[in-house]
Design a protein around this motif. Structure first.
Motif, PDB file in Angstrom:
ATOM      1  N   ALA A   1       0.870  -1.195  -0.067  1.00  0.00           N
ATOM      2  CA  ALA A   1      -0.282   0.193   0.100  1.00  0.00           C
ATOM      3  C   ALA A   1       0.850   1.309  -0.064  1.00  0.00           C
ATOM      4  N   GLY A   2       0.529   2.032  -0.852  1.00  0.00           N
ATOM      5  CA  GLY A   2       1.255   3.419  -1.020  1.00  0.00           C
ATOM      6  C   GLY A   2       2.353   3.414  -1.971  1.00  0.00           C
ATOM      7  N   HIS A   3       2.719   2.327  -2.683  1.00  0.00           N
ATOM      8  CA  HIS A   3       3.702   2.251  -3.377  1.00  0.00           C
ATOM      9  C   HIS A   3       3.052   2.489  -4.902  1.00  0.00           C
ATOM     10  N   ALA A   4       3.319   3.396  -5.625  1.00  0.00           N
ATOM     11  CA  ALA A   4       2.785   3.726  -6.834  1.00  0.00           C
ATOM     12  C   ALA A   4       3.172   2.939  -8.034  1.00  0.00           C
ATOM     13  N   HIS A   5       4.093   2.270  -8.003  1.00  0.00           N
ATOM     14  CA  HIS A   5       4.836   1.203  -9.067  1.00  0.00           C
ATOM     15  C   HIS A   5       3.929  -0.017  -8.909  1.00  0.00           C
ATOM     16  N   ASP A   6       3.382  -0.393  -7.659  1.00  0.00           N
ATOM     17  CA  ASP A   6       2.574  -1.587  -7.473  1.00  0.00           C
ATOM     18  C   ASP A   6       1.246  -1.302  -8.017  1.00  0.00           C
ATOM     19  N   GLU A   7       0.979  -0.315  -7.789  1.00  0.00           N
ATOM     20  CA  GLU A   7      -0.462   0.190  -8.419  1.00  0.00           C
ATOM     21  C   GLU A   7      -0.608   0.143  -9.831  1.00  0.00           C
ATOM     22  N   ALA A   8       0.648   0.477 -10.515  1.00  0.00           N
ATOM     23  CA  ALA A   8       0.622   0.712 -11.863  1.00  0.00           C
ATOM     24  C   ALA A   8       0.367  -0.808 -12.555  1.00  0.00           C
ATOM     25  N   ARG A   9       0.801  -1.860 -11.690  1.00  0.00           N
ATOM     26  CA  ARG A   9       0.809  -3.072 -12.435  1.00  0.00           C
ATOM     27  C   ARG A   9      -0.684  -3.424 -12.670  1.00  0.00           C
ATOM     28  N   GLY A  10      -1.518  -3.135 -12.061  1.00  0.00           N
ATOM     29  CA  GLY A  10      -3.021  -3.268 -12.343  1.00  0.00           C
ATOM     30  C   GLY A  10      -3.689  -2.393 -12.959  1.00  0.00           C
ATOM     31  N   ALA A  11      -3.303  -1.277 -13.238  1.00  0.00           N
ATOM     32  CA  ALA A  11      -3.853   0.003 -13.859  1.00  0.00           C
ATOM     33  C   ALA A  11      -4.139  -0.519 -15.263  1.00  0.00           C
ATOM     34  N   PRO A  12      -5.147   0.587 -15.898  1.00  0.00           N
ATOM     35  CA  PRO A  12      -5.444   0.306 -17.344  1.00  0.00           C
ATOM     36  C   PRO A  12      -4.164   0.665 -18.249  1.00  0.00           C
ATOM     37  N   LEU A  13      -4.154   0.235 -19.398  1.00  0.00           N
ATOM     38  CA  LEU A  13      -2.930   0.492 -20.238  1.00  0.00           C
ATOM     39  C   LEU A  13      -3.373   1.160 -21.424  1.00  0.00           C
ATOM     40  N   LEU A  14      -2.704   1.937 -21.912  1.00  0.00           N
ATOM     41  CA  LEU A  14      -3.209   2.698 -23.112  1.00  0.00           C
ATOM     42  C   LEU A  14      -1.929   2.668 -24.025  1.00  0.00           C
ATOM     43  N   LEU A  15      -1.873   1.957 -25.238  1.00  0.00           N
ATOM     44  CA  LEU A  15      -1.020   1.670 -26.054  1.00  0.00           C
ATOM     45  C   LEU A  15      -1.153   2.469 -27.476  1.00  0.00           C
ATOM     46  N   ARG A  16      -0.193   3.102 -28.027  1.00  0.00           N
ATOM     47  CA  ARG A  16      -0.254   3.859 -29.176  1.00  0.00           C
ATOM     48  C   ARG A  16       0.914   3.401 -30.224  1.00  0.00           C
ATOM     49  N   ARG A  17       0.430   3.003 -31.237  1.00  0.00           N
ATOM     50  CA  ARG A  17       1.660   2.779 -32.241  1.00  0.00           C
ATOM     51  C   ARG A  17       1.825   4.038 -32.951  1.00  0.00           C
TER      52      ARG A  17
END
Length: 236
Positions: A94-110
């Motif tokens: 809890a409180g670690h933003a990099h762990d938060e990012a693991r389950g966050a939505p992804l936006l991919l652009r080519r």
């Protein structure tokens, strides 16, 4: 939010298979139809200890020209719990933003030959640019084709074509004791179903895709006003 491991194995196995006739060619991304899909991943394995292990999860995918949005769909009870807990009280770190990012939505652009990967931290109202070295940490497997079409259409050229029914082409690949089956939606240009199983019934991976209503606004259009950051900043 990893992509199905069966897709990666399929691409590797297809590279050594004999080409099939009349397989679809990879269409340009800006010509592929826009889609909104629910992706259901299931797997089953029976270990040497006799224990059967099963997993199942769902992602929501929105595809437009050269853009893919991927977001985990949480069961209602879990989503409600996460919403009430807040980002500072969730997860094993809890409180670690990099762990938060693991389950966050992804936006991919080519963009040209490059794929830009961004992690969206809604609670913090930030869009995080993810460098190639860290993209695996947030769930991007490194294959734009697997993200955009669910399987690279070029891989189908090396599979056995079984026939066509109702606008869907059916393919099979046998590689040793493993068999992969693919149902390719011709009009929509995506894999409706990818199954891989072994000859002994000890393991099975399945990815299915179904059309769902398109969200309004589109997910990336709702990011106006979000701050920006780099993934490396989350590691401090």
């Amino acid at each position: 939010m990893k992509h199905s491991s069966s897709v990666s194995r399929l691409l590797a196995a297809a590279a050594s298979a004999r080409p099939a006739e009349a397989a679809p060619q990879r269409p340009p991304e800006d010509k592929a139809p826009g889609l909104s899909l629910r992706l259901t991943h299931t797997s089953l394995s029976i270990g040497s200890d006799g224990v059967t292990r099963q997993t199942r999860y769902q992602d929501r995918m929105v595809r437009r020209a050269n853009v893919v949005w991927l977001e985990r769909e949480l069961p209602p009870a879990l989503a409600e719990h996460e919403a009430h807990a807040g980002p500072e009280h969730t997860g094993p770190h809890a409180g670690h933003a990099h762990d938060e990012a693991r389950g966050a939505p992804l936006l991919l652009r080519r963009v040209g030959d490059e794929v830009q990967v961004q992690s969206v931290l809604r609670e913090r109202r930030r869009v995080i640019d993810v460098e190639p070295a860290h993209q695996g940490n947030v769930g991007y497997g490194g294959s734009w084709a697997a993200a955009y079409w669910l399987i690279d259409p070029a891989a189908l050229a090396r599979m056995e074509r079984l026939g066509r029914s109702g606008g869907v082409e059916h393919y099979r690949l046998r590689n040793g004791e493993r068999t992969t089956l693919v149902d390719w939606d011709v009009r929509g240009q995506y894999a409706r179903r990818i199954e891989q199983h072994d000859a002994h019934g000890l393991s099975r991976q399945l990815l299915t895709a179904e059309i769902i209503p398109t969200p309004a606004p589109l997910p990336w259009d709702a990011l106006a006003g979000y701050g920006r950051g780099d993934y490396s900043d989350l590691l401090d």
